[in-house]
Each structure stands twice: as structure tokens, then as C-alpha cells.
Design a protein around this motif. Structure first.
Motif, PDB file in Angstrom:
ATOM      1  N   ASP A 123       0.835  -1.206   0.000  1.00 28.29           N
ATOM      2  CA  ASP A 123       0.000   0.000   0.000  1.00 28.29           C
ATOM      3  C   ASP A 123       0.868   1.253   0.000  1.00 28.29           C
ATOM      4  O   ASP A 123       1.993   1.242   0.507  1.00 28.29           O
ATOM      5  CB  ASP A 123      -0.896   0.043   1.248  1.00 28.29           C
ATOM      6  CG  ASP A 123      -2.085  -0.890   1.162  1.00 28.29           C
ATOM      7  OD1 ASP A 123      -2.470  -1.261   0.040  1.00 28.29           O
ATOM      8  OD2 ASP A 123      -2.626  -1.249   2.221  1.00 28.29           O
ATOM      9  N   HIS A 124       0.322   2.336  -0.532  1.00 27.31           N
ATOM     10  CA  HIS A 124       0.957   3.641  -0.402  1.00 27.31           C
ATOM     11  C   HIS A 124       0.366   4.366   0.809  1.00 27.31           C
ATOM     12  O   HIS A 124      -0.841   4.268   1.084  1.00 27.31           O
ATOM     13  CB  HIS A 124       0.724   4.502  -1.641  1.00 27.31           C
ATOM     14  CG  HIS A 124       1.525   4.089  -2.836  1.00 27.31           C
ATOM     15  ND1 HIS A 124       2.671   3.329  -2.752  1.00 27.31           N
ATOM     16  CD2 HIS A 124       1.346   4.342  -4.169  1.00 27.31           C
ATOM     17  CE1 HIS A 124       3.168   3.126  -3.958  1.00 27.31           C
ATOM     18  NE2 HIS A 124       2.384   3.740  -4.833  1.00 27.31           N
ATOM     19  N   VAL A 125       1.216   5.088   1.522  1.00 24.18           N
ATOM     20  CA  VAL A 125       0.788   5.975   2.607  1.00 24.18           C
ATOM     21  C   VAL A 125       1.222   7.378   2.192  1.00 24.18           C
ATOM     22  O   VAL A 125       2.404   7.710   2.209  1.00 24.18           O
ATOM     23  CB  VAL A 125       1.416   5.567   3.951  1.00 24.18           C
ATOM     24  CG1 VAL A 125       1.013   6.554   5.045  1.00 24.18           C
ATOM     25  CG2 VAL A 125       1.011   4.143   4.323  1.00 24.18           C
ATOM     26  N   ILE A 126       0.249   8.199   1.808  1.00 25.59           N
ATOM     27  CA  ILE A 126       0.526   9.513   1.246  1.00 25.59           C
ATOM     28  C   ILE A 126       0.080  10.579   2.236  1.00 25.59           C
ATOM     29  O   ILE A 126      -1.077  10.576   2.683  1.00 25.59           O
ATOM     30  CB  ILE A 126      -0.214   9.698  -0.095  1.00 25.59           C
ATOM     31  CG1 ILE A 126       0.228   8.621  -1.085  1.00 25.59           C
ATOM     32  CG2 ILE A 126       0.032  11.092  -0.661  1.00 25.59           C
ATOM     33  CD1 ILE A 126      -0.587   8.615  -2.369  1.00 25.59           C
ATOM     34  N   PHE A 127       0.969  11.489   2.579  1.00 29.82           N
ATOM     35  CA  PHE A 127       0.604  12.585   3.467  1.00 29.82           C
ATOM     36  C   PHE A 127      -0.138  13.665   2.682  1.00 29.82           C
ATOM     37  O   PHE A 127       0.273  14.069   1.591  1.00 29.82           O
ATOM     38  CB  PHE A 127       1.834  13.173   4.148  1.00 29.82           C
ATOM     39  CG  PHE A 127       2.372  12.321   5.254  1.00 29.82           C
ATOM     40  CD1 PHE A 127       1.628  12.111   6.412  1.00 29.82           C
ATOM     41  CD2 PHE A 127       3.613  11.710   5.153  1.00 29.82           C
ATOM     42  CE1 PHE A 127       2.110  11.319   7.443  1.00 29.82           C
ATOM     43  CE2 PHE A 127       4.107  10.918   6.173  1.00 29.82           C
ATOM     44  CZ  PHE A 127       3.349  10.718   7.321  1.00 29.82           C
ATOM     45  N   THR A 128      -1.237  14.129   3.263  1.00 32.64           N
ATOM     46  CA  THR A 128      -2.069  15.171   2.669  1.00 32.64           C
ATOM     47  C   THR A 128      -2.294  16.244   3.730  1.00 32.64           C
ATOM     48  O   THR A 128      -1.652  16.231   4.783  1.00 32.64           O
ATOM     49  CB  THR A 128      -3.416  14.585   2.220  1.00 32.64           C
ATOM     50  OG1 THR A 128      -4.124  14.091   3.372  1.00 32.64           O
ATOM     51  CG2 THR A 128      -3.222  13.441   1.228  1.00 32.64           C
ATOM     52  N   ARG A 129      -3.222  17.145   3.490  1.00 34.87           N
ATOM     53  CA  ARG A 129      -3.534  18.177   4.488  1.00 34.87           C
ATOM     54  C   ARG A 129      -4.556  17.690   5.509  1.00 34.87           C
ATOM     55  O   ARG A 129      -4.517  18.068   6.673  1.00 34.87           O
ATOM     56  CB  ARG A 129      -4.065  19.436   3.802  1.00 34.87           C
ATOM     57  CG  ARG A 129      -3.029  20.185   2.979  1.00 34.87           C
ATOM     58  CD  ARG A 129      -3.630  21.415   2.356  1.00 34.87           C
ATOM     59  NE  ARG A 129      -4.713  21.064   1.426  1.00 34.87           N
ATOM     60  CZ  ARG A 129      -5.562  21.936   0.898  1.00 34.87           C
ATOM     61  NH1 ARG A 129      -5.480  23.211   1.228  1.00 34.87           N
ATOM     62  NH2 ARG A 129      -6.488  21.542   0.061  1.00 34.87           N
ATOM     63  N   ASN A 130      -5.496  16.867   5.063  1.00 45.26           N
ATOM     64  CA  ASN A 130      -6.599  16.426   5.904  1.00 45.26           C
ATOM     65  C   ASN A 130      -7.391  15.375   5.129  1.00 45.26           C
ATOM     66  O   ASN A 130      -7.011  14.998   4.008  1.00 45.26           O
ATOM     67  CB  ASN A 130      -7.497  17.610   6.302  1.00 45.26           C
ATOM     68  CG  ASN A 130      -7.799  18.524   5.127  1.00 45.26           C
ATOM     69  OD1 ASN A 130      -8.127  18.057   4.034  1.00 45.26           O
ATOM     70  ND2 ASN A 130      -7.662  19.830   5.333  1.00 45.26           N
ATOM     71  N   THR A 131      -8.513  14.918   5.680  1.00 51.33           N
ATOM     72  CA  THR A 131      -9.325  13.912   5.008  1.00 51.33           C
ATOM     73  C   THR A 131      -9.903  14.442   3.703  1.00 51.33           C
ATOM     74  O   THR A 131      -9.955  13.725   2.693  1.00 51.33           O
ATOM     75  CB  THR A 131     -10.471  13.458   5.931  1.00 51.33           C
ATOM     76  OG1 THR A 131      -9.901  12.894   7.122  1.00 51.33           O
ATOM     77  CG2 THR A 131     -11.331  12.404   5.268  1.00 51.33           C
ATOM     78  N   THR A 132     -10.361  15.691   3.703  1.00 56.34           N
ATOM     79  CA  THR A 132     -10.907  16.276   2.478  1.00 56.34           C
ATOM     80  C   THR A 132      -9.873  16.246   1.366  1.00 56.34           C
ATOM     81  O   THR A 132     -10.165  15.870   0.224  1.00 56.34           O
ATOM     82  CB  THR A 132     -11.366  17.721   2.742  1.00 56.34           C
ATOM     83  OG1 THR A 132     -12.388  17.714   3.743  1.00 56.34           O
ATOM     84  CG2 THR A 132     -11.907  18.374   1.472  1.00 56.34           C
ATOM     85  N   ASP A 133      -8.666  16.643   1.679  1.00 59.04           N
ATOM     86  CA  ASP A 133      -7.583  16.640   0.699  1.00 59.04           C
ATOM     87  C   ASP A 133      -7.300  15.211   0.234  1.00 59.04           C
ATOM     88  O   ASP A 133      -7.094  14.964  -0.963  1.00 59.04           O
ATOM     89  CB  ASP A 133      -6.339  17.259   1.341  1.00 59.04           C
ATOM     90  CG  ASP A 133      -5.264  17.628   0.331  1.00 59.04           C
ATOM     91  OD1 ASP A 133      -5.615  18.008  -0.796  1.00 59.04           O
ATOM     92  OD2 ASP A 133      -4.078  17.540   0.679  1.00 59.04           O
ATOM     93  N   ALA A 134      -7.292  14.265   1.163  1.00 60.32           N
ATOM     94  CA  ALA A 134      -7.006  12.875   0.815  1.00 60.32           C
ATOM     95  C   ALA A 134      -8.056  12.309  -0.135  1.00 60.32           C
ATOM     96  O   ALA A 134      -7.726  11.620  -1.112  1.00 60.32           O
ATOM     97  CB  ALA A 134      -6.937  12.027   2.086  1.00 60.32           C
ATOM     98  N   LEU A 135      -9.322  12.586   0.117  1.00 57.22           N
ATOM     99  CA  LEU A 135     -10.376  12.056  -0.744  1.00 57.22           C
ATOM    100  C   LEU A 135     -10.393  12.768  -2.098  1.00 57.22           C
ATOM    101  O   LEU A 135     -10.712  12.151  -3.123  1.00 57.22           O
ATOM    102  CB  LEU A 135     -11.725  12.169  -0.045  1.00 57.22           C
ATOM    103  CG  LEU A 135     -11.880  11.241   1.164  1.00 57.22           C
ATOM    104  CD1 LEU A 135     -13.170  11.526   1.916  1.00 57.22           C
ATOM    105  CD2 LEU A 135     -11.845   9.771   0.739  1.00 57.22           C
TER     106      LEU A 135
END
Length: 430
Positions: free
Chosen positions: A100-112
Motif C-alpha cells: 500500500d501507499h501511505v501519502i501525506f495530505t492536508r486532511n481527510t478532504t484533501d485525501a479524498l
């Protein structure tokens, strides 16, 4: 899927009124949370307070803060190591599979939104009308929005029927993604994630889980739940430093155009406009200087939770939640909002209205007169909250409910006194 976070010890020293203190009963340990003396924080679902371990991790790294992946000096090398260790720690916390990839984003909204951009062409997204806007609005192209179900079982049946129809219409050739919440940010009710994943996979679909409200309360295991993607927010998880995560299967993410185009997302850039070789793996979607401190803070909380007695923490939170719900039920003008039946499993979130009283004014009075902070509004889930307000009015036979609701949410650091202060204040509303 019913575990938790450790009961904390009361600090032996009195808080210094001149500086933020750890909340009563949250203790001075790593999972103690910071707070302001005299103030009651019942707004964890919006932004959880900072855990001591997150603040300590940031303070320890700050003298060494440097460029990640972009320098040969000691600060840069240490920062790069801290960032990649954080990625591994968060992946372990989420039960990510080895590929799996684990990608850092700003928050859940950004991740989705990142995941929405990475979907293969022609993908149909199936979701429910009760989702947070972060899981309603990003999806482009074909989208099937199912009605809000009355129970967990109804959700499974509705999804099974919808996917069966899609499969017949497309001969099973087009990609399908099911996007669901793990726990509602309005009602706290938990959704049957593992069972929904089974239904999705039986029809050849993938499933993404908005775990923003689930992760702070219940252990997540991507592999054990057999879900394909999970999105979380650090600011819901006691690490309010602006980091989130999208974790899940690599193939769609590696095949998609980079979420952001820029430095760090490439392996080579030539002189010609289109002479670019994009990186594979998390770097492909993490262009620019990353949020090192946010990643490290989130990882510190994840590590502390991993070593905590989460069963005991869950039991403590559920006892507080039961006290809150029973206390609200005893107030004749207060109505709780819910989607499923009253006994359905839920995390520490309760939304309610005070009949005949404007929710915004009630929230303001609670803050001004009683030092109690909670949320009022429609909670970035407008379709669901409006529906629940209508249903509550019908159940109670009332025509004087306000157009918005109040939400009290608890977690680490919440106490019986916090709950009782809210109940007393509501009972005394003029």
C-alpha cells in the motif's frame, strides 16, 4: 472494531493559569491533551485538542527542522529520516499492507480529493446521502448516491442491490468505487465497514473509507477490514498540525497524474514542455516541501495509541457517552438526532436540538455563560443533518425545532464533570 484509548491519571500538580494546561483526567502522560483551565471542550469532532506527545515531538524536532529529501546537511538528513519514519508509523497504525501507499495530505478532504483525481477513467462512485461533504463533493463523472439507510443491515442491502444493477448495466467491465464513512460526524453512529467491503468486493468494486471520525476512537486495520483506501485527518486525531493521510492500493495512485505538479514529484525534467518523468510511490502525489511537523506529530500520536490500552479507553469513552445521552434524554425540550436505532454502536459524538431555541444562540450562551465549547450548524453534512432534523420533529410531533443543530463530542481528556456541566447548563436555559 470496538476498542480505544487509555484512561489518564489526574495530574498531581495544579495547572498554571498563565499557560494552557492538560485537561483534567487527561494526565501529564503522552496521551494527556492540552486545554485551557476552566473551559470545557466538547468539540473534539471538529478539531481535537493537541496530545502532549504531539507537542513534545514537534518541540524535539524543531531545532533540527530542515528540508525533506532535499539536502545533505545534518538537519535535512534528520528531517528526511523523521518524515519517512512517520510514514511507516502511520502505515503501521492503519494496518496498511506491504504494497500500500501511505501519502501525506492536508486532511481527510484533501485525501479524498486526491483519490478522486486518481480514479481510472469511467469509474462509477457509489456513496450514501449521509456522508460528510468531503465524501460527497469530490467525486467526478458517474456517481450513484444511495438514500440514507435506516440501519446497518439496510445499508448492506442497498449497496448490494446498487452494485448488482451497475454490474448488469456495464457487464462488470467499468471500475467501481464505494465511498463510505466509518463513523458519522453528525450522529457518531458506526457503519459496518468490514461487511460493506465484503459486498463491494463480491461485485468487483473497491471501497474507500472516510475514517476521520473513526480513527480517534476505534483501531483501524486496513488489511483486516479488507478495505482498499482509508483517509484520516491529524487534527481529529490529537495532532492539529495540518496533516492527513490517504493510505491504500498503489496501482490507481501510480497510474494517475500527480495530484500536484512540482518539485519532488518527478525523477527527471527535460527542456521540452512535456519531457517529464513522474515519480512512482507516495512522492508522485507529494510535490513541494512537505508538512514535516504535521507528519511527525501525527506519527507520535499513532505510536502512543498503539501502545495504549485502547479497550480501557473505549470503555471509558462509552461510559461518558452513555451519561451524556441519558442526560440529554432526560431533558424534555432536547431531542437527539440519529439515523439508526438508539442502541446502534457509536463513537463519542451526539447531535441534538433544543426545541424552541435557536441552536446558534444556545451555543453562544453556553460559551459565554458557562465556558462550554461545542458546535452548532449542519456540520458539513447538510443533506443528512436537515433530514435528521425533519425526522426528529416528526418523531416528537414538534413544529418548533430550529433549522440547525448542536453537537457535543468527547474523547481523550473528557470527564464526567464536562458532561455534567453541559447537562446542567442546558437544563438551566432561560
Amino acid at each position: 472494531m470496538t476498542t480505544t484509548l487509555v484512561p489518564a491519571l489526574r495530574s498531581a500538580t495544579e495547572p498554571d493559569p498563565a499557560r494552557p494546561a492538560e485537561a483534567a483526567d487527561a494526565g501529564p502522560g503522552p496521551l494527556g491533551v492540552l486545554g485551557v483551565p476552566g473551559q470545557v471542550n466538547l468539540d473534539y469532532a471538529a478539531t481535537a485538542p493537541c496530545a502532549r506527545v504531539a507537542a513534545d515531538a514537534v518541540a524535539e524536532l524543531l531545532p533540527w527542522y530542515g528540508s525533506v529529501h532535499r539536502g545533505a546537511g545534518a538537519a535535512s538528513r534528520r528531517s528526511t529520516l523523521a518524515y519517512e519514519r512517520a510514514r511507516q508509523t502511520v502505515g503501521d497504525f492503519l494496518g496498511a499492507r506491504g504494497d500500500d501507499h501511505v501519502i501525506f495530505t492536508r486532511n481527510t478532504t484533501d485525501a479524498l480529493n486526491l483519490l478522486a483525481r486518481a480514479l481510472p477513467a469511467g469509474t462509477t462512485v457509489v456513496t450514501f446521502a449521509g456522508e460528510h461533504h468531503a465524501n460527497l463533493l469530490p467525486w467526478r463523472g458517474g456517481t450513484v448516491r444511495l438514500p440514507v439507510p435506516r440501519s446497518a443491515g439496510a445499508a448492506l442491502r442497498a449497496l448490494d442491490a446498487a452494485l448488482g444493477e451497475l454490474r448488469r448495466d456495464t457487464d462488470g467491465a467499468a471500475p467501481v468505487l464505494v465511498a463510505v464513512t466509518g463513523a458519522s460526524n453528525v450522529t457518531g453512529e458506526c457503519w459496518p465497514v468490514a461487511e460493506l467491503a465484503l459486498v463491494a468486493h463480491r461485485h468487483g468494486a473497491r471501497i474507500a473509507v472516510d475514517a476521520a471520525q473513526l480513527a480517534p476512537h476505534v483501531p483501524l486495520d486496513i488489511a483486516a477490514l479488507a478495505v482498499d483506501y482509508v483517509a484520516i485527518s491529524g487534527h481529529k486525531l490529537y495532532a492539529p498540525f495540518g496533516a492527513g493521510v490517504l493510505a491504500g492500493r498503489a496501482d490507481w495512485l501510480d497510474a494517475a497524474p500527480p495530484y500536484l505538479a512540482g518539485g519532488g514529484a518527478t525523477t527527471a525534467v527535460g527542456a521540452a514542455t512535456h519531457d517529464v518523468r513522474w515519480a512512482r510511490g507516495p512522492a508522485r502525489h507529494e510535490a513541494g516541501t512537505p508538512n514535516l511537523l504535521g507528519a511527525v506529530a501525527l506519527a507520535a500520536v499513532c505510536a502512543a495509541l498503539e501502545s495504549a490500552d485502547r479497550t480501557a479507553l473505549h470503555a471509558r469513552e462509552q461510559a461518558l457517552l452513555a451519561r451524556l445521552r441519558s442526560g440529554l434524554a432526560a431533558l424534555p425540550e432536547v431531542l437527539e438526532l440519529r439515523t439508526f436505532d438508539a442502541a446502534a454502536p457509536r463513537v463519542g459524538i451526539v447531535s441534538f436540538v433544543v426545541a424552541g431555541r435557536d441552536s446558534t444562540r444556545v451555543a453562544e450562551e453556553l460559551g459565554r455563560e458557562h465556558g462550554i465549547g461545542l458546535r452548532d450548524g449542519l456540520f458539513c453534512a447538510h443533506p443528512l443533518t436537515r433530514r435528521l432534523l425533519t425526522e426528529a420533529a416528526t418523531r416528537a410531533g414538534r413544529s418548533d425545532l430550529p433549522p440547525t443543530a448542536l453537537r457535543a463530542s468527547i474523547g481523550l481528556g473528557s470527564t464526567r464533570d464536562d458532561v455534567d456541566r453541559l447537562l446542567t447548563a442546558l437544563a438551566g436555559l432561560g
